[in-house]
Design a protein around this motif. Structure first.
Motif, mmCIF file in Angstrom:
data_model
loop_
_atom_site.group_PDB
_atom_site.id
_atom_site.type_symbol
_atom_site.label_atom_id
_atom_site.label_comp_id
_atom_site.label_asym_id
_atom_site.label_seq_id
_atom_site.Cartn_x
_atom_site.Cartn_y
_atom_site.Cartn_z
ATOM 1 N N LEU A 1 1.900 -5.788 -3.453
ATOM 2 C CA LEU A 1 0.763 -5.807 -2.528
ATOM 3 C C LEU A 1 -0.277 -6.820 -2.981
ATOM 4 C CD1 LEU A 1 0.158 -1.993 -1.931
ATOM 5 C CD2 LEU A 1 1.347 -3.600 -0.432
ATOM 6 N N PRO A 2 -1.021 -7.407 -2.050
ATOM 7 C CA PRO A 2 -2.148 -8.261 -2.430
ATOM 8 C C PRO A 2 -3.181 -7.466 -3.219
ATOM 9 C CG PRO A 2 -1.612 -8.508 -0.099
ATOM 10 C CD PRO A 2 -0.825 -7.336 -0.587
ATOM 11 N N ARG A 3 -3.971 -8.171 -4.003
ATOM 12 C CA ARG A 3 -4.935 -7.489 -4.879
ATOM 13 C C ARG A 3 -5.901 -6.596 -4.107
ATOM 14 N NH1 ARG A 3 -7.187 -12.284 -8.728
ATOM 15 N NH2 ARG A 3 -5.179 -13.079 -9.478
ATOM 16 N N ASP A 4 -6.415 -7.116 -2.991
ATOM 17 C CA ASP A 4 -7.421 -6.342 -2.274
ATOM 18 C C ASP A 4 -6.843 -5.042 -1.719
ATOM 19 O OD1 ASP A 4 -5.824 -7.695 -0.526
ATOM 20 O OD2 ASP A 4 -7.401 -8.047 0.956
ATOM 21 N N GLN A 5 -5.549 -5.028 -1.423
ATOM 22 C CA GLN A 5 -4.936 -3.799 -0.920
ATOM 23 C C GLN A 5 -4.593 -2.831 -2.055
ATOM 24 O OE1 GLN A 5 -1.688 -5.180 1.531
ATOM 25 N NE2 GLN A 5 -3.008 -5.398 3.318
ATOM 26 N N ARG A 6 -4.212 -3.382 -3.243
ATOM 27 C CA ARG A 6 -3.960 -2.493 -4.379
ATOM 28 C C ARG A 6 -5.221 -1.726 -4.753
ATOM 29 N NH1 ARG A 6 -0.930 -6.891 -6.737
ATOM 30 N NH2 ARG A 6 -2.673 -7.384 -8.097
ATOM 31 N N ALA A 7 -6.380 -2.352 -4.543
ATOM 32 C CA ALA A 7 -7.633 -1.744 -4.966
ATOM 33 C C ALA A 7 -7.993 -0.495 -4.174
ATOM 34 C CB ALA A 7 -8.758 -2.770 -4.859
ATOM 35 N N VAL A 8 -7.409 -0.282 -3.000
ATOM 36 C CA VAL A 8 -7.797 0.872 -2.176
ATOM 37 C C VAL A 8 -6.735 1.959 -2.164
ATOM 38 C CG1 VAL A 8 -9.195 -0.617 -0.703
ATOM 39 C CG2 VAL A 8 -6.835 -0.119 -0.048
ATOM 40 N N VAL A 9 -5.670 1.783 -2.930
ATOM 41 C CA VAL A 9 -4.572 2.756 -2.896
ATOM 42 C C VAL A 9 -5.040 4.126 -3.363
ATOM 43 C CG1 VAL A 9 -2.354 3.374 -3.935
ATOM 44 C CG2 VAL A 9 -2.729 1.057 -3.088
ATOM 45 N N ASP A 10 -5.764 4.185 -4.504
ATOM 46 C CA ASP A 10 -6.166 5.484 -5.061
ATOM 47 C C ASP A 10 -6.986 6.319 -4.075
ATOM 48 O OD1 ASP A 10 -4.831 5.475 -7.409
ATOM 49 O OD2 ASP A 10 -6.528 4.884 -8.659
ATOM 50 N N ALA A 11 -7.908 5.643 -3.347
ATOM 51 C CA ALA A 11 -8.736 6.377 -2.383
ATOM 52 C C ALA A 11 -7.862 7.004 -1.299
ATOM 53 C CB ALA A 11 -9.777 5.451 -1.772
ATOM 54 N N LEU A 12 -6.834 6.292 -0.839
ATOM 55 C CA LEU A 12 -5.941 6.825 0.186
ATOM 56 C C LEU A 12 -5.040 7.928 -0.368
ATOM 57 C CD1 LEU A 12 -4.959 3.500 2.014
ATOM 58 C CD2 LEU A 12 -6.616 5.237 2.746
ATOM 59 N N VAL A 13 -4.667 7.807 -1.642
ATOM 60 C CA VAL A 13 -3.864 8.864 -2.276
ATOM 61 C C VAL A 13 -4.679 10.153 -2.357
ATOM 62 C CG1 VAL A 13 -2.779 9.597 -4.431
ATOM 63 C CG2 VAL A 13 -2.360 7.294 -3.557
ATOM 64 N N LYS A 14 -5.967 10.046 -2.719
ATOM 65 C CA LYS A 14 -6.826 11.233 -2.826
ATOM 66 C C LYS A 14 -7.004 11.921 -1.473
ATOM 67 C CE LYS A 14 -9.470 9.638 -6.836
ATOM 68 N NZ LYS A 14 -10.787 9.178 -7.335
ATOM 69 N N ARG A 15 -7.024 11.134 -0.417
ATOM 70 C CA ARG A 15 -7.161 11.715 0.924
ATOM 71 C C ARG A 15 -5.842 12.266 1.458
ATOM 72 N NH1 ARG A 15 -10.402 8.106 5.147
ATOM 73 N NH2 ARG A 15 -9.538 9.804 6.415
ATOM 74 N N GLY A 16 -4.754 11.969 0.764
ATOM 75 C CA GLY A 16 -3.454 12.448 1.211
ATOM 76 C C GLY A 16 -2.794 11.558 2.227
ATOM 77 N N LEU A 17 -3.390 10.392 2.491
ATOM 78 C CA LEU A 17 -2.809 9.470 3.475
ATOM 79 C C LEU A 17 -1.618 8.704 2.901
ATOM 80 C CD1 LEU A 17 -5.958 7.956 5.214
ATOM 81 C CD2 LEU A 17 -4.078 9.129 6.334
ATOM 82 N N VAL A 18 -1.626 8.486 1.611
ATOM 83 C CA VAL A 18 -0.573 7.724 0.946
ATOM 84 C C VAL A 18 0.008 8.557 -0.188
ATOM 85 C CG1 VAL A 18 -0.125 5.691 -0.507
ATOM 86 C CG2 VAL A 18 -1.537 5.468 1.540
ATOM 87 N N VAL A 19 1.309 8.485 -0.340
ATOM 88 C CA VAL A 19 1.972 9.190 -1.434
ATOM 89 C C VAL A 19 2.616 8.164 -2.367
ATOM 90 C CG1 VAL A 19 2.407 11.314 -0.167
ATOM 91 C CG2 VAL A 19 4.075 9.464 -0.049
#
Length: 870
Positions: free
Chosen positions: A200-218
């Motif tokens: 993933l591009p850097r700017d997208q890697r930076a937001v993964v954790d926030a989406l994992v905490k919300r349950g949107l991404v596993v």
């Protein structure tokens, strides 16, 4: 009692930012989601993406102490206590992940209050011994790299397993209230499905954790199997022939054929042999196994690059008086099996063709007779086939290790070494780390060659590392060269190495010449003169109206050699057809967009190629700056030399040897075999042909331009020129046919060219060592090159200026004597692969004292004792 293991973990550590002695943070070069807890809670680490991008400019004074030799402490669970050993590859918990590491030591107590248990052992047999762990520590300390980077040099290829993190959208979760970056990532995952985090591009890697905490991404982690593992092949064994009568009639004929083949092969054969001979498949063989006729089994098969090779066993030649004297000194210091001598290190300085290889082989035979083993290093893969042929005629249990072999071949060669099934290892730089349990001798042929210095991290030098390894295990080391490195020769004059000289060329290949169409009488003379060298001033050629790349003298010599059915070598240290192209109207030079260096025109494929990053572009039909069609080609490369030769001498059979035609695994050997068997008259090549080749029918060497490296802004330019010219000239006249060398140059008065023309190392050394003493260059000082890479030239300037200011402050605080800071300044090749390169060079008696405890941010590379400052 051993309760704890210290493990060097396979994870890259980012730059440090010191907060307090109790809490150190490894800051990432960018805000990503790869933060992980430490193994023990006393550190917080982040794993940066090592993609060459520099760190952002940080505040003054943010350089902390360096973690070069950091290892982590783990407790040993009872279930592993009886199995754990030094040098083993293990799985350890590291934050929320499982990572691999190497056990480097044991202890009864732990330096931290809380430890985690080791998880498991990857392989019951250790991959490293104490010797190689000690050597890795020496490399880390000497070349200022991490302990793990040094350890990786010792490990067999393909065994490391790195966890791969995958992310995917969670089903049936509301996707509202997302930021712009979060929305972009969600849309990407919706299109692509499950994706590797690292792509993933850097700017997208930076937001993964926030989406994992919300349950949107596993997230999930997957550990890929190792790339290297033992090769197993299916075999067939004959059990009984009686059941054949019970088969269907249509199967009986093939079944009897299989049985007959197995009987002929002593009832055992690989399935591939059955398939080829009987034209059947595995399903048919399984039916025969069910019927009780055969048994299908598996057997491990060694992958050996020498398996199909046969060697002509030859008798050792009689030594000349100089060889005998050198050998007497070596054998005295090597000792005997009953009374081995202490470690010995030699510099064997012998002119080209003086018989250095025979000394190497006798020394190897000597240590093998003592029950020991040896390593023979050559600087170029191109030399490996010839070296294998020579040593294979004397030694049976050999292994070859170099980067052109497949991972499986290198893995099996490494395992055979570890198992003691090899007496001699031959290869390039990496072969030095072959795990021979009874190492008794290390040979470095062409020890002066800069290829022995690794260009990637860690920037170790194989010559110095070999001497250290020999010291640690009590082995002997022989460094050989016709043109020794100035620093090596200086050490020999000071008594640090035993200096042995072979000043005369030994006559060779008498039998080869007599068996050809040449009628040469058998001669008892042992020596040959070194080939005479004619220097041609290209300025005079221009005045005489000769604008060809070949001087009149070289053209005449080529014509004579072709008429006599002899061979010639033409040397030019440039590939391609033209060095650069430009617009004749506006003067625009066509440069690489990533490196800002002139692109080289290659006639094959009609394309422009950058020799730094391999970028390829089409040849322009008009100038992009002024739209002129007046495009001019300048300079000369090996392709153009070959074209011109074919024009001048249509009957000549040419062969080219450069990087462009040696991409395949066996390409070096194929070219050499063609030339050795006289399927070509003229060999045209770059520096690959300058080293160690012994070609009896070569009577002429032409050096198209001796000035290629002479005026480069590197203090070793004169030395490199002398070495290259002398080595290339040494390819001529290595048999009783004699030979001649023609050197074309615009600088005939230069001392390096004059000394090379008379094969006079002593004269060259006297001039060069005086220059080094005056300018305080090595061996009278040590250098450390700090090279910074950045996509922005402004950032490169700011960062190198900041570090220079910090180093000056440190210098004043510590009062280090006689230490110079050269720079900051752009490197000679100021832009490579899209990144600007700025450098600072430290020069002094011990520049390591200034930076050994300094952890530099990403983007910096530290090169201790560099062989080039370009």
């Amino acid at each position: 009692m051993i309760k704890y293991a210290q493990v060097v973990v396979n994870t890259p550590l980012g730059p440090l930012t010191t907060k307090s002695p109790e809490a150190i943070t490894f800051e990432p070069p960018h805000d990503d989601d790869t933060a992980i807890e430490s193994a023990h809670g006393d550190l917080t680490l982040r794993e940066p993406q090592f993609n060459g991008a520099p760190n952002e400019i940080v505040e003054e004074g943010a350089f902390p102490e360096s973690p070069y030799e950091r290892a982590f402490t783990y407790s040993i669970p009872e279930r592993l206590a009886a199995q754990i050993a030094l040098g083993q590859l293990v799985w350890v918990p590291f934050g929320k992940r499982e990572l691999q590491g190497i056990v480097v030591s044991f202890s009864a107590a732990s330096p931290v209050a809380e430890t985690k248990d080791l998880d498991s052992i990857v392989d019951p047999r250790p991959f490293l011994t104490q010797v190689h762990l000690d050597l890795a520590q020496w490399i880390a300390h000497t070349y200022l790299c991490t302990y793990h980077e040094a350890i990786r040099l010792m490990l067999p290829p393909g065994i490391e397993q790195v966890p791969e993190i995958f992310i995917a959208l969670a089903p049936a979760i509301a996707r509202d209230k997302l930021t712009e970056k979060q929305t972009a990532l969600v849309e990407l995952l919706a299109r692509a499905g499950e994706t590797k985090l690292r792509v993933l591009p850097r700017d997208q890697r930076a937001v993964v954790d926030a989406l994992v905490k919300r349950g949107l991404v596993v997230k999930r982690t997957e550990i890929a199997p190792p790339k290297a593992k033992p090769k197993r092949v299916k075999t067939v064994r004959l059990v009984a022939e009686e059941p054949i009568a019970n088969l269907k009639p249509a199967m009986q004929a093939k079944a009897r054929a299989v049985a007959a083949l197995l009987r002929a092969q002593h009832n055992f054969v690989w399935v591939g042999v059955i398939y080829a001979a009987v034209e059947c498949d595995l399903a048919f063989l399984r039916k025969l196994e069910t019927a009780g006729i055969i048994a299908l089994e598996e057997e491990e098969q060694w992958r050996d690059s020498l398996a199909e090779r046969t060697f002509e066993i030859g008798e050792p030649p009689t030594l000349t008086s100089e060889q005998a004297a050198a050998w007497q000194t070596i054998t005295t210091q090597l000792g005997t099996a009953a009374h081995p001598a202490p470690r010995a290190a030699f510099l064997l300085h012998g002119v080209t063709g003086s018989g250095k290889t025979e000394i190497y082989m006798r020394a190897l035979a000597h240590v093998i007779a003592q029950g020991k083993q040896g390593i023979v290093l050559v600087p170029e893969i191109a030399l490996t086939p010839q070296t294998i042929r020579r040593f294979g005629a004397r030694f049976q249990r050999m292994a070859v290790i170099h980067s052109r072999l497949g991972i499986g071949e290198r893995f099996d060669a490494w395992r055979r070494c570890r198992d003691g099934l090899v007496d001699v290892v031959i290869g390039s730089r990496s072969a030095l780390f072959a795990p021979l349990p009874k190492l008794g001798l290390i040979v470095l042929d062409e020890e002066h060659d800069p290829s022995y210095k690794q260009s990637d991290t860690p920037h170790y030098h194989a010559r110095d590392t070999a001497l250290e390894l020999a010291r640690q295990v009590g082995a002997a080391a022989i460094l050989g060269s016709a043109t020794p490195d100035v620093e090596t020769y200086y050490r020999a004059t000071r008594g640090e190495l035993t200096l042995l000289t072979l000043p005369q060329r030994v006559m060779g290949h008498t039998q080869v010449i007599q068996n050809s169409e040449f009628q040469i009488p058998n001669s008892k003379t042992h020596y040959l003169d070194l080939p005479p060298v004619e220097i041609v001033d290209l300025r005079a050629e221009l005045k005489a109206g000769n604008r060809s790349m070949f001087s009149r003298a070289l053209q005449r010599a080529l014509a004579r050699g072709l008429a006599a059915h002899e061979q010639a070598i033409l040397f030019l240290n440039r590939r391609g057809t033209a060095t650069f192209i430009l617009c004749r109207d506006c003067g625009l030079i066509f440069k690489c967009k990533r490196c800002n260096n002139p692109m080289t025109y290659h006639g094959a494929g009609a394309q422009l190629v950058c020799h730094h990053c391999n970028r390829r572009d089409r040849v322009p039909t008009q100038c992009p700056n002024c739209q002129s069609a007046r495009i001019r080609y300048f300079g000369t490369g090996t392709e153009k030399v070959e074209t011109e030769i074919q024009t001048l001498f249509p009957q000549a059979r040419t062969l080219r040897w450069d990087l462009d035609v040696t991409r395949g695994q066996d390409s070096h050997e194929a070219i050499l075999e063609k030339f050795v068997h006289r399927q070509a008259d003229i060999l045209i090549g770059t520096q690959m042909i300058a080293k160690g080749l012994d070609l009896p029918f070569v009577t002429l060497v032409g050096i198209i331009s001796a000035d290629t490296a002479l005026n480069l802004p590197d203090f070793r330019a004169g030395e490199r020129t002398f070495q290259l010219l002398t080595q290339v000239a040494g390819r001529a006249g290595r048999s009783i046919l004699g030979g001649k060398v023609i050197v074309q140059t615009y600088n005939p008065e230069h001392y390096a060219i004059q000394a090379a023309s008379t094969h006079d190392y002593a004269a060259f050394y006297a001039r060069e060592i005086a220059f080094r003493r005056e300018q305080q260059y090595p061996p009278y000082s040590h250098l450390i090159r700090l090279l910074y890479f950045a996509p922005s030239e402004k950032n490169a300037q700011l960062e190198t200026t900041r570090l220079h200011r910090l180093l000056n402050e440190r210098l004043a605080q510590r009062g280090l004597p006689a230490l110079d800071l050269i720079g900051p300044a752009p490197a000679f090749f100021s832009r490579v692969r899209g990144e600007y390169r700025y450098q600072i060079i430290l020069r002094g008696a011990d520049p390591r004292a200034l930076i050994a405890d300094l952890a530099l941010p990403l983007g910096w590379r530290v090169d201790v004792d560099p062989v080039s400052v370009l």
